[in-house]
Design a protein around this motif. Sequence first.
Motif, mmCIF file in Angstrom:
data_model
loop_
_atom_site.group_PDB
_atom_site.id
_atom_site.type_symbol
_atom_site.label_atom_id
_atom_site.label_comp_id
_atom_site.label_asym_id
_atom_site.label_seq_id
_atom_site.Cartn_x
_atom_site.Cartn_y
_atom_site.Cartn_z
ATOM 1 N N VAL A 4 1.444 11.127 6.070
ATOM 2 C CA VAL A 4 0.516 10.485 5.136
ATOM 3 C C VAL A 4 1.327 9.640 4.160
ATOM 4 O O VAL A 4 2.334 10.102 3.619
ATOM 5 C CB VAL A 4 -0.329 11.526 4.379
ATOM 6 N N VAL A 5 0.876 8.409 3.960
ATOM 7 C CA VAL A 5 1.574 7.492 3.058
ATOM 8 C C VAL A 5 0.600 6.971 2.015
ATOM 9 O O VAL A 5 -0.504 6.535 2.353
ATOM 10 C CB VAL A 5 2.180 6.302 3.850
ATOM 11 N N LEU A 6 1.017 7.036 0.752
ATOM 12 C CA LEU A 6 0.202 6.457 -0.331
ATOM 13 C C LEU A 6 0.722 5.042 -0.571
ATOM 14 O O LEU A 6 1.859 4.877 -1.026
ATOM 15 C CB LEU A 6 0.359 7.285 -1.616
ATOM 16 N N ALA A 7 -0.098 4.040 -0.304
ATOM 17 C CA ALA A 7 0.448 2.681 -0.326
ATOM 18 C C ALA A 7 -0.276 1.740 -1.268
ATOM 19 O O ALA A 7 -1.499 1.741 -1.365
ATOM 20 C CB ALA A 7 0.437 2.086 1.082
ATOM 21 N N GLY A 8 0.517 0.900 -1.936
ATOM 22 C CA GLY A 8 -0.020 -0.237 -2.679
ATOM 23 C C GLY A 8 -0.030 -1.444 -1.759
ATOM 24 O O GLY A 8 -0.438 -1.325 -0.608
ATOM 25 N N GLY A 9 0.425 -2.572 -2.265
ATOM 26 C CA GLY A 9 0.354 -3.807 -1.493
ATOM 27 C C GLY A 9 1.631 -4.119 -0.750
ATOM 28 O O GLY A 9 1.986 -3.441 0.222
ATOM 29 N N ILE A 10 2.351 -5.123 -1.213
ATOM 30 C CA ILE A 10 3.480 -5.681 -0.460
ATOM 31 C C ILE A 10 4.544 -4.639 -0.137
ATOM 32 O O ILE A 10 4.946 -4.492 1.015
ATOM 33 C CB ILE A 10 4.109 -6.856 -1.252
ATOM 34 N N GLY A 11 5.001 -3.892 -1.163
ATOM 35 C CA GLY A 11 6.057 -2.910 -0.947
ATOM 36 C C GLY A 11 5.638 -1.835 0.040
ATOM 37 O O GLY A 11 6.375 -1.482 0.959
ATOM 38 N N GLY A 12 4.408 -1.351 -0.138
ATOM 39 C CA GLY A 12 3.894 -0.319 0.750
ATOM 40 C C GLY A 12 3.761 -0.822 2.180
ATOM 41 O O GLY A 12 4.127 -0.144 3.143
ATOM 42 N N ILE A 29 0.132 8.119 11.685
ATOM 43 C CA ILE A 29 0.350 7.710 10.296
ATOM 44 C C ILE A 29 -0.990 7.397 9.647
ATOM 45 O O ILE A 29 -1.750 6.559 10.136
ATOM 46 C CB ILE A 29 1.265 6.469 10.225
ATOM 47 N N THR A 30 -1.288 8.105 8.568
ATOM 48 C CA THR A 30 -2.493 7.818 7.789
ATOM 49 C C THR A 30 -2.068 7.197 6.471
ATOM 50 O O THR A 30 -1.231 7.765 5.758
ATOM 51 C CB THR A 30 -3.292 9.106 7.524
ATOM 52 N N VAL A 31 -2.625 6.041 6.179
ATOM 53 C CA VAL A 31 -2.281 5.348 4.943
ATOM 54 C C VAL A 31 -3.457 5.463 3.981
ATOM 55 O O VAL A 31 -4.581 5.086 4.309
ATOM 56 C CB VAL A 31 -1.977 3.858 5.221
ATOM 57 N N ILE A 32 -3.184 6.014 2.804
ATOM 58 C CA ILE A 32 -4.196 6.057 1.758
ATOM 59 C C ILE A 32 -3.926 4.863 0.852
ATOM 60 O O ILE A 32 -2.888 4.790 0.184
ATOM 61 C CB ILE A 32 -4.146 7.389 0.987
ATOM 62 N N GLY A 33 -4.833 3.907 0.888
ATOM 63 C CA GLY A 33 -4.592 2.627 0.226
ATOM 64 C C GLY A 33 -5.161 2.575 -1.174
ATOM 65 O O GLY A 33 -6.249 3.094 -1.444
ATOM 66 N N ASN A 34 -4.430 1.907 -2.036
ATOM 67 C CA ASN A 34 -4.879 1.700 -3.415
ATOM 68 C C ASN A 34 -6.012 0.677 -3.445
ATOM 69 O O ASN A 34 -5.934 -0.380 -2.824
ATOM 70 C CB ASN A 34 -3.707 1.183 -4.254
ATOM 71 N N THR A 35 -7.069 1.024 -4.167
ATOM 72 C CA THR A 35 -8.173 0.073 -4.334
ATOM 73 C C THR A 35 -8.395 -0.254 -5.817
ATOM 74 O O THR A 35 -9.363 -0.916 -6.167
ATOM 75 C CB THR A 35 -9.489 0.636 -3.752
ATOM 76 N N GLY A 36 -7.476 0.210 -6.664
ATOM 77 C CA GLY A 36 -7.629 -0.028 -8.101
ATOM 78 C C GLY A 36 -7.485 -1.492 -8.472
ATOM 79 O O GLY A 36 -7.937 -1.908 -9.542
ATOM 80 N N ASP A 37 -6.849 -2.277 -7.609
ATOM 81 C CA ASP A 37 -6.716 -3.700 -7.922
ATOM 82 C C ASP A 37 -7.764 -4.542 -7.204
ATOM 83 O O ASP A 37 -7.671 -5.765 -7.185
ATOM 84 C CB ASP A 37 -5.297 -4.200 -7.624
#
Lengths: 319, 319
Positions: A4-12, A29-37
Amino acid sequence: MRIVVLAGGIGGARFLRGLKQAAPDDAVITVIGNTGDDIHLFGLKVCPDLDTVMYTLGGGINEEQGWGRTDETYLVKEELAAYGVGPEWFGLGDRDFATHIVRTQMLDAGYPLSAVTEALCERWKPGVRLIPMSDDRIETHVAVTLDGERRAVHFQEYWVKLRASVDAHAVVPVGAEQAKPAPGVLEAIAEADVILFPPSNPVVSVGTILAVPGIREAIAEAGVPVVGLSPIVGDAPVRGMADKVLAAVGVDSTAAAVAEHYGSGLLDGWLVDTVDAGTVERVEAAGIRCRAVPLMMSDLDATTQMAREALTLAEEVRA
Amino acid sequence: MRIVVLAGGIGGARFLRGLKQAAPDDAVITVIGNTGDDIHLFGLKVCPDLDTVMYTLGGGINEEQGWGRTDETYLVKEELAAYGVGPEWFGLGDRDFATHIVRTQMLDAGYPLSAVTEALCERWKPGVRLIPMSDDRIETHVAVTLDGERRAVHFQEYWVKLRASVDAHAVVPVGAEQAKPAPGVLEAIAEADVILFPPSNPVVSVGTILAVPGIREAIAEAGVPVVGLSPIVGDAPVRGMADKVLAAVGVDSTAAAVAEHYGSGLLDGWLVDTVDAGTVERVEAAGIRCRAVPLMMSDLDATTQMAREALTLAEEVRA
C-alpha cells in the motif's frame, strides 16, 4: 506481496513507477491518492494528484513538467480566457479537460469518486489499484497573509498561483473531520504486507491522507512495516516547496525532522539521502530504523533502486 | 426601425449577416433563436442554433461547414472517445467546448439561458440582440421507425447521426406546452416594426419557436408586416433536409406549401426564388403577398439583396 502506498502527485507518481519495477511480479500495489488538492474549475472537478498518478503510470504524462498530458494544447483555456472566464493561472490542457469532463459527468450521475477513478483507470491501466483517500470532499486550505490581511486560500491558489511565495500560517484539510475513507482504503491497509510513504509532501500530500479519520489508526495498527522516503534532501525539498508548508506545522525542513513528524508510532523505517547520512543516528534515536541511500529520482533506474531499498528496509523491520 | 427575426441555425445566421448590411444604420435587430435542438452532451449544455448565430455574426464561424468554430481542433473529443465516452457523431471542437463549459457553469450557477446568452454575446458582439426563444427546456424529438420499432429520437440524433435517412413520422417540441417565452421576446415582438422569417427550417427551427405559447399569438397580433423567405427553392431545400420534417407535418416541399403552412393569419409577405415564380399566384391566392427574387445566399452581396427584398416587401405590405 500486497503493497500500500500513500501518494501525492509528481513525487508519488514517479516513485510508483520505480516501485512497479522493483516489486515482485505477483505484487499487488494499492495506491491511496491524495484528494485534498482537488479543485472545481469551470464547473469541472479536477483531481490533480489522482491524475498525475494515473497519467504517469499510464504513459500519458508530460514528462518534463511532471503533471498534465503529453502533446497537449491549450485552446479551451484560451477560449475561456476570451470569455473572461478564469482562473488563468491553472494550466488545464485540452486533453486534460476531457478527463475532467468525464469525471464531472460521472459524479453528476451519482457515482462516487472512487468508482469514477476506477473507470478512468480502465483506460490508463496504471498497473496499480488507485483509490482516492475519500469519496467525501476534502479541500486543503492554507492560511496566509495577503496585503496585510489574513485569509485562507485553496491549496492550489497557494501552490500554483502564489507559488508559495508567502508564508503559510496553517494548513487545514477542510472537511477531513467529517470524511470517511473511500471503500477499499481500510481493507487494503489491513491486508497490506508493507506500507510505503513515497517522497511526497509530508503535510499536504501524505499528511492530508493521514487526516482522514481512520487511516492513520489503520496504518498504525496494521502490524506490518511502514517505511517512508524523505522528500527533503540536504535540508531542502527535492522538488516543490515543502519547506513552506512544513514550517506551517512547525517542522524543520530536514529529513530527520520529517521522520520525527510522522513519528515512531506510525513509521518503522525511513530512508534519507546519502548527503543526510549524518542524520541517521538521530532518526534511529527516535525509534525509527533509518538508512542513507541515494534518493534522487533522476531516472527510472535510480527510482527503481530507491523502491528496492524501501522494500529491503521493510524486510529488515519485519525481521 | 426595430426588426425581429426568428432564426434557426445556418440559414438564419447567414440571412442575418445580409440583414445587418441591408438594414438602416439605426435599425435594432432582435433575434429570437431556436433552442429546440439544444442537447446535453458530456454533461454540458450545447445550443447549436444560438451558437451558430453568435459565431457567424461575431466572426468565429467555420465558413465552410457553416457551424462550429474556425481553426478548430478536436482533441477533447478524441480523448473522450478514448475513455469510451460518446456520442462520437456530434462534432464538438476544442474551441467550441469552451463555449459550452462557460454556458453550463453559468446555468449551474442559476443564470437563465437568456442571461447566459447575453453574457456569451458580450464576447462575440454579434451586432444583434440574441434571445433564446425560452429559458425553459424544450427538446425537439422526432418519431421514427428504426429496426422495425417506432421510437422517438432527439432532433440531433435524427439530423446529425441518422442524417434524416429515415422518414420522420412526427416532430414534437417536448416541453413547449409548459414553456414561457424568454424575457424580452414578447416585448421585442410587440415593439417590432417588421418581423422576418429567414429561410430557416419551417418545422424544426421557425416552427419550434412558434410552438412556444404566446409567440405565435404575439406575432399575429403585432400589427406589423411579417415577411418570410422560402427555404425551398425549386421543390428542394436549399440546404439541410427540410423536406423530411415537412413531410412529417404533412406539408409538401414547395415554396407555396410552406407559405400556406405558415398561413395568412401569421404571414403577410413571402419571397420565393425566381425559379418558383410560377407559384407566386398560388401564394397570393392564399392571402399572402408574394414576390419572386433570387434566394440563393451564395455570398454576402446576394444575401444582402435578399434581405433588402424582404424589407421592401414589408414596406409594400405596410402601405
